[in-house]
Design a protein around this motif. Structure first.
Motif, PDB file in Angstrom:
ATOM      1  N   LEU A 104      13.695   1.371  14.756  1.00 26.37           N
ATOM      2  CA  LEU A 104      13.398   1.273  13.334  1.00 26.37           C
ATOM      3  C   LEU A 104      13.156  -0.188  12.991  1.00 26.37           C
ATOM      4  N   GLU A 105      11.947  -0.501  12.565  1.00 22.06           N
ATOM      5  CA  GLU A 105      11.588  -1.878  12.228  1.00 22.06           C
ATOM      6  C   GLU A 105      11.913  -2.203  10.771  1.00 22.06           C
ATOM      7  N   SER A 106      11.622  -1.263   9.874  1.00 22.39           N
ATOM      8  CA  SER A 106      11.913  -1.510   8.459  1.00 22.39           C
ATOM      9  C   SER A 106      12.082  -0.183   7.726  1.00 22.39           C
ATOM     10  N   LEU A 107      12.781  -0.261   6.600  1.00 19.23           N
ATOM     11  CA  LEU A 107      13.007   0.914   5.759  1.00 19.23           C
ATOM     12  C   LEU A 107      12.898   0.473   4.306  1.00 19.23           C
ATOM     13  N   ARG A 108      12.045   1.143   3.570  1.00 21.34           N
ATOM     14  CA  ARG A 108      11.915   0.894   2.131  1.00 21.34           C
ATOM     15  C   ARG A 108      12.147   2.213   1.416  1.00 21.34           C
ATOM     16  N   TRP A 109      12.766   2.130   0.265  1.00 23.13           N
ATOM     17  CA  TRP A 109      13.028   3.345  -0.483  1.00 23.13           C
ATOM     18  C   TRP A 109      13.011   3.045  -1.972  1.00 23.13           C
ATOM     19  N   ARG A 110      12.801   4.099  -2.731  1.00 18.24           N
ATOM     20  CA  ARG A 110      12.913   3.997  -4.185  1.00 18.24           C
ATOM     21  C   ARG A 110      13.209   5.384  -4.727  1.00 18.24           C
ATOM     22  N   VAL A 111      13.920   5.409  -5.820  1.00 16.37           N
ATOM     23  CA  VAL A 111      14.255   6.670  -6.474  1.00 16.37           C
ATOM     24  C   VAL A 111      13.335   6.822  -7.668  1.00 16.37           C
ATOM     25  N   SER A 112      12.755   7.992  -7.777  1.00 17.17           N
ATOM     26  CA  SER A 112      11.845   8.234  -8.894  1.00 17.17           C
ATOM     27  C   SER A 112      12.177   9.576  -9.533  1.00 17.17           C
ATOM     28  N   GLU A 113      11.792   9.702 -10.781  1.00 16.98           N
ATOM     29  CA  GLU A 113      12.005  10.964 -11.477  1.00 16.98           C
ATOM     30  C   GLU A 113      10.795  11.843 -11.221  1.00 16.98           C
ATOM     31  N   ASP A 114      11.060  13.050 -10.773  1.00 19.84           N
ATOM     32  CA  ASP A 114       9.985  13.984 -10.469  1.00 19.84           C
ATOM     33  C   ASP A 114       9.447  14.544 -11.781  1.00 19.84           C
ATOM     34  N   VAL A 115       8.197  14.293 -12.058  1.00 17.61           N
ATOM     35  CA  VAL A 115       7.592  14.680 -13.325  1.00 17.61           C
ATOM     36  C   VAL A 115       7.485  16.194 -13.453  1.00 17.61           C
ATOM     37  N   GLY A 116       7.314  16.883 -12.347  1.00 21.23           N
ATOM     38  CA  GLY A 116       7.071  18.323 -12.373  1.00 21.23           C
ATOM     39  C   GLY A 116       8.257  19.151 -12.824  1.00 21.23           C
ATOM     40  N   SER A 117       9.465  18.697 -12.634  1.00 19.89           N
ATOM     41  CA  SER A 117      10.620  19.514 -13.001  1.00 19.89           C
ATOM     42  C   SER A 117      11.514  18.747 -13.966  1.00 19.89           C
ATOM     43  N   ALA A 118      12.416  19.467 -14.573  1.00 26.45           N
ATOM     44  CA  ALA A 118      13.246  18.880 -15.624  1.00 26.45           C
ATOM     45  C   ALA A 118      14.266  17.917 -15.039  1.00 26.45           C
ATOM     46  N   ARG A 119      14.040  16.631 -15.251  1.00 28.23           N
ATOM     47  CA  ARG A 119      14.969  15.559 -14.919  1.00 28.23           C
ATOM     48  C   ARG A 119      15.449  15.591 -13.459  1.00 28.23           C
ATOM     49  N   ALA A 120      14.609  16.069 -12.558  1.00 28.67           N
ATOM     50  CA  ALA A 120      14.965  16.056 -11.134  1.00 28.67           C
ATOM     51  C   ALA A 120      14.561  14.711 -10.536  1.00 28.67           C
ATOM     52  N   HIS A 121      15.383  14.214  -9.646  1.00 25.73           N
ATOM     53  CA  HIS A 121      15.108  12.938  -9.008  1.00 25.73           C
ATOM     54  C   HIS A 121      14.696  13.166  -7.559  1.00 25.73           C
ATOM     55  N   ALA A 122      13.895  12.245  -7.056  1.00 23.59           N
ATOM     56  CA  ALA A 122      13.457  12.309  -5.660  1.00 23.59           C
ATOM     57  C   ALA A 122      13.525  10.909  -5.066  1.00 23.59           C
ATOM     58  N   ALA A 123      13.682  10.848  -3.766  1.00 25.27           N
ATOM     59  CA  ALA A 123      13.704   9.560  -3.068  1.00 25.27           C
ATOM     60  C   ALA A 123      12.450   9.456  -2.211  1.00 25.27           C
ATOM     61  N   ASP A 124      11.742   8.360  -2.375  1.00 23.77           N
ATOM     62  CA  ASP A 124      10.570   8.079  -1.548  1.00 23.77           C
ATOM     63  C   ASP A 124      11.000   7.115  -0.448  1.00 23.77           C
ATOM     64  N   LEU A 125      10.854   7.539   0.798  1.00 30.60           N
ATOM     65  CA  LEU A 125      11.230   6.712   1.942  1.00 30.60           C
ATOM     66  C   LEU A 125       9.979   6.290   2.696  1.00 30.60           C
ATOM     67  N   GLN A 126      10.001   5.052   3.143  1.00 28.30           N
ATOM     68  CA  GLN A 126       8.900   4.532   3.951  1.00 28.30           C
ATOM     69  C   GLN A 126       9.521   3.818   5.152  1.00 28.30           C
ATOM     70  N   LEU A 127       9.363   4.407   6.347  1.00 32.82           N
ATOM     71  CA  LEU A 127       9.953   3.862   7.567  1.00 32.82           C
ATOM     72  C   LEU A 127       8.857   3.311   8.471  1.00 32.82           C
ATOM     73  N   THR A 128       9.140   2.185   9.079  1.00 32.65           N
ATOM     74  CA  THR A 128       8.246   1.625  10.088  1.00 32.65           C
ATOM     75  C   THR A 128       8.989   1.668  11.414  1.00 32.65           C
ATOM     76  N   VAL A 129       8.424   2.379  12.388  1.00 32.21           N
ATOM     77  CA  VAL A 129       9.068   2.519  13.696  1.00 32.21           C
ATOM     78  C   VAL A 129       8.136   2.010  14.784  1.00 32.21           C
ATOM     79  N   ARG A 130       8.742   1.574  15.873  1.00 25.50           N
ATOM     80  CA  ARG A 130       7.977   1.109  17.032  1.00 25.50           C
ATOM     81  C   ARG A 130       8.533   1.790  18.273  1.00 25.50           C
ATOM     82  N   ALA A 131       7.648   2.411  19.037  1.00 26.33           N
ATOM     83  CA  ALA A 131       8.054   3.049  20.295  1.00 26.33           C
ATOM     84  C   ALA A 131       8.387   1.958  21.308  1.00 26.33           C
ATOM     85  N   PRO A 132       9.260   2.252  22.267  1.00 27.09           N
ATOM     86  CA  PRO A 132       9.582   1.241  23.280  1.00 27.09           C
ATOM     87  C   PRO A 132       8.375   0.942  24.155  1.00 27.09           C
TER      88      PRO A 132
END
Length: 200
Positions: free
Chosen positions: A131-159
């Motif tokens: 795992l080279e890097s991990l970025r995340w943020r929490v956002s409110e899902d517009v489609g449903s009533a006050r539901a939250h979602a986490a957006d994850l962005q991972l950067t990985v490197r194979a050996p």
């Protein structure tokens, strides 16, 4: 007939044909060849000039030389992989037609080089991406009533592949997890961390 040094399977036909070629070599050259092939199989640097000089024997043609090296390489790797006892390996190789002196030389070479070979095989297996890097943020899902979602962005490197210094390219993985799924993932990762011992 089944042999332990190939995992309880039949010996490949190409290996059977190489036993005659190996038996044509002098015992002294065979010993040196065993050591060189074992070093190469263990990932150690090999003196190419010494290798070429050793194999420039008038008795063997170039395709026979390549076959002999491949046969020894296969025998060493397979014997180490299946952790075959020295006595068993010696008996099986003699059953395949390798002379006793050659068999003893091969078994002695494997005895001396088994530990580095097995370590090299262990290092080459089960290598996980880093795992080279991990970025995340929490956002409110517009489609449903006050539901939250986490957006994850991972950067990985194979050996990197064994024997190369070139690092493979990074891969970017994106995912969106609901709050429930993220909680479940977090709990599973904590449980996995408890079960797996920390590296020393």
């Amino acid at each position: 007939m089944r042999f332990a040094f190939v995992g309880g399977l039949d010996v490949p036909d190409w290996l059977l044909s190489q036993m005659f070629v190996l038996s044509k070599m002098s015992v002294v050259k065979f010993k040196v060849l065993c050591k060189q092939v074992l070093m190469q199989a263990s990932g150690a640097p090999v003196d190419e000039q010494k290798f070429a000089k050793l194999l420039s024997d008038g008795k063997l043609e170039s395709h026979e030389v390549k076959g002999a090296v491949a046969a020894l390489h296969f025998i060493f790797l397979s014997s180490a992989r299946y952790d075959v006892a020295e006595e068993t390996l010696g008996e099986e190789l003699q059953q395949l037609g390798l002379p006793k002196e050659h068999t003893e030389a091969l078994v002695i070479a494997l005895r001396d080089g088994r530990a580095p070979l097995r370590q090299h095989l262990a290092d080459a297996s089960l290598r996980l991406s880093k795992l080279e890097s991990l970025r995340w943020r929490v956002s409110e899902d517009v489609g449903s009533a006050r539901a939250h979602a986490a957006d994850l962005q991972l950067t990985v490197r194979a050996p990197a592949a064994l024997g190369t210094s070139v690092a493979p390219p990074e891969r970017l993985l994106k995912m969106r997890l609901s709050a429930d799924t993220l909680s479940l993932l977090h709990a599973e990762l904590l449980k996995a961390r408890e079960l797996v011992p920390a590296p020393k």
